[in-house]
Design an enzyme around this catalytic site. Sequence first.
Site, PDB file in Angstrom:
ATOM      1  N   ASN A   1       0.872  -1.177   0.000  1.00 46.46           N
ATOM      2  CA  ASN A   1       0.000   0.000   0.000  1.00 46.46           C
ATOM      3  C   ASN A   1       0.908   1.226   0.000  1.00 46.46           C
ATOM      4  OD1 ASN A   1       0.870   0.476   2.648  1.00 46.46           O
ATOM      5  ND2 ASN A   1      -0.912  -0.546   3.553  1.00 46.46           N
TER       6      ASN A   1
ATOM      7  N   GLU B   1       3.528   1.438   2.881  1.00 45.53           N
ATOM      8  CA  GLU B   1       4.614   0.466   2.754  1.00 45.53           C
ATOM      9  C   GLU B   1       5.560   0.851   1.615  1.00 45.53           C
ATOM     10  OE1 GLU B   1       1.509  -2.920   4.342  1.00 45.53           O
ATOM     11  OE2 GLU B   1       2.028  -2.854   2.209  1.00 45.53           O
TER      12      GLU B   1
ATOM     13  N   ASP C   1      -5.535  -7.934   2.034  1.00 41.61           N
ATOM     14  CA  ASP C   1      -5.449  -9.400   1.971  1.00 41.61           C
ATOM     15  C   ASP C   1      -6.288  -9.930   0.814  1.00 41.61           C
ATOM     16  OD1 ASP C   1      -3.952  -9.276   4.340  1.00 41.61           O
ATOM     17  OD2 ASP C   1      -5.735  -9.488   5.594  1.00 41.61           O
TER      18      ASP C   1
END
Lengths: 345, 497
Positions: free
Chosen positions: A211, A214, A282
């Site tokens: 994302n 990150e 996820d």
Amino acid sequence: MSDRDGALELGAIVTRMRGASICVVGDLIADLYVHTRPARLSREAPVLIVHHEREELIPGGAANTARNLAALGVKVWLVADVGADAAGAAVSEQLAAAGVDVSGILRRDDRPTVTKTRVLAGDPHRTKQQLVRIDKEPRRAETRPRVAETIARLERAEPQVAAFLVSDYDYDLLAPPVIDWLRARAAKKPVVVDSRHRLPRFGGVAVITPNEEEAEAAAGLRIESREDALEAGRRLLTQLAVGAVLLTRGKHGMMLFAAGVPPVEYPVVGKGEVVDVSGAGDTVVAAFTAARLAGAALPVAAWISNAAASVVVMKVGAAICVPEELQKALALAPLPASAIRSAEA
Amino acid sequence: MTARRPRHPVAAPEPVQLVERIASLHGRRVLVAGDLILDRYLRGEVPRISPEAPVPVFHVRGEEERPGGAANVAANVASLGGAPLLIGLRGADAAGRRLLRCITESGVPADGVRVDRSRPTIEKTRVLARHQQMLRVDREEAHPLPPLLERRIVGQLAALRGKLDAVILSDYAKGLLTRKVVEAACALAAEVIVDPKGRDFARYRGAQGLTPNAGEAEAATGIATASLEGCRGAATALLRDVGLDWVVITRGARGIYWRTRHGDEGDAPTRARGVFDVTGAGDTVIAVLALARAAGFALGDAVELANAAAGLVVERLGAASVTPAELAGALTHGFSTATKVMTLSAAAELSRQLAAQGRRVVLTNGCFDLLHAGHVQSLEHARSQGDALFVAVNDDASVRRAKGAARPVQSLEPRLRTLAALACVDAVFPFGEDTPARVVPRIAPAVLVKGEDWRDKGVVGRDWVEAHGGRVVLAPIVPGHSTSAIIERIRSGGGAP
């Protein structure tokens, strides 16, 4: 290719996910939601006493990724650790019921299951508000990762799966030798990595799915504009020498970076109200990997994962997306022209 | 005894006399019937705010479970040497099984505990960051006993007739003590003492003794109990309205007031000097009262004993119950700090317990030959680095090796005893080696403190502590203080500089 054909083609990919088999390896988290009602102030200390009403345990982290894959019909092996406690047993049970192969879950008595308990309080029939989050995690100083046992479990899974999906929440499973083992497999089988803080350790893998936060940390720049995001994605692609970077940008959609082709940008799909984004990452990595194994080109797989995300963000809590929901979302969201061009290139 | 105008003044019991009678509590059969609770403590820290919502993220470092409610009363009876029987309910759940284990581990037979399938085990979870409570989450369903269970419990009680020396009803208003159960308990031919709950104490008619706290007595009678006069009024009303033989009102920091239906009365001022935690002190009070009454103590004597026990419980770190030896010690010497002197093994065990509760143990070591202001200051500094301070003290032989044949001036025993009297010190124990290399892994401290002067010499144990997630702190040295300098001044006949 007309829109109609595109939708059929996407639908066929979703159907073919059923034949895929994936090993998910990473940090299993038990997400516990405790619903309470405020009762009174304590006599022991000036603090609130809440009365427990009910609780809900949801598989999180690698377990959520595994559950999302299983919901799409994929055959999933999960390699993860739990503690010898009720939360670990309950998550394992839920995963097994969802069809995940849980023989690779190691029950350890030297550490607890990573548990995030959210205490929610409010009067009945009102939206409850979170009061505190209570985290239980292994203490780094006291527990040693079970490296040999983890690699043995991965080796057992290897002949039976077509890809590895790494779900790294920076707990104790993915020790450096385990990461090295996975990177060594990248030449033979696709390794897709979703890593919270350690992206730079995963150079050379097939795909990373950061994302913005990150990506910022790994690329070393702040993302404040579309241009910043493009720059961050390009940097990660070249610096880490990965096959592709799928950058998820929340309400700004996604960007896909692959070697030798221009970046593809995807808007957010769907007009439904976003109620909860937790666990959406996820779902993205699960749908993306499943689509790749079902034969989708990178830009098409990214689009499918984008549609899957649009389904789960409309549900409360870390949610899953089943093939029927994904088919429906894709029927309403034809593949954008840029993705078609990129796929053809 | 400071009661004003007692109608029938009662002589204060001599502590020595009471000490001799403590042995008579042993083996007294006390039934405890009441609401069983699993008390849970989550200890930890709040290192950050959640990224998901504007709330604290609490990291659990230790988790502890203790028998609570009536189960804690029974644990107190067992710890005092009595023979408790426990009647109560648990749910058919994991918490219930853990509660059973807690009960058994506290020395109480758990065979009188029945499973109630109509509700969960009562659980109270306290979230404690450092020492501050943040939240309590209670899990319970309070409703009257299902009729079948009620009949069974009444039968269970009837079977105990003539086999008991005292009965305690520990009411937390969760449903066990219905009127029928209270009546059955009152038919047991033993003194029945009630720790009440709620406003309507008429439910306890038939019992002999009642031990409300001041707040409960006030709520039940409408008489303000802040003053001794108020307690007297409330007790008189309760004696009359509930038809009791006696009432004991626990008054927190103000001590305990008691009164009988004959008008005898007295009050015992609180004996605890520092209050660490008042939770559970009422459970200790009623356990001692029941045992002492079963052993034939007059009410005033029983209260005196209960008061000493309550003082011990609230004063000490992590204590929930008292042993006869501790009680005797408290009565003879007042509140002795000698219990802080222990062996290395005992210190290691205490450290392990504290760490399990999420408390950070600080370890330091030295000779402490003539205790001086420099020592005091550095020990207080060390204590401020964590939650409990453990001091390893060199024995006489190791002091001689380090400082020469003329030292120590004071032998080991007085050195240990003096350190134990310091408020900042929680545990003191001797060691015989030249360095604490063997002590450090046994105590496994979160913080190891040495004087600043050790910076260049290298701190023994640093590697171990740092490898296990702890830290080493070098304490500032206070100039102008040293045992050697004091000895020199005495030798040369000089006074303070």
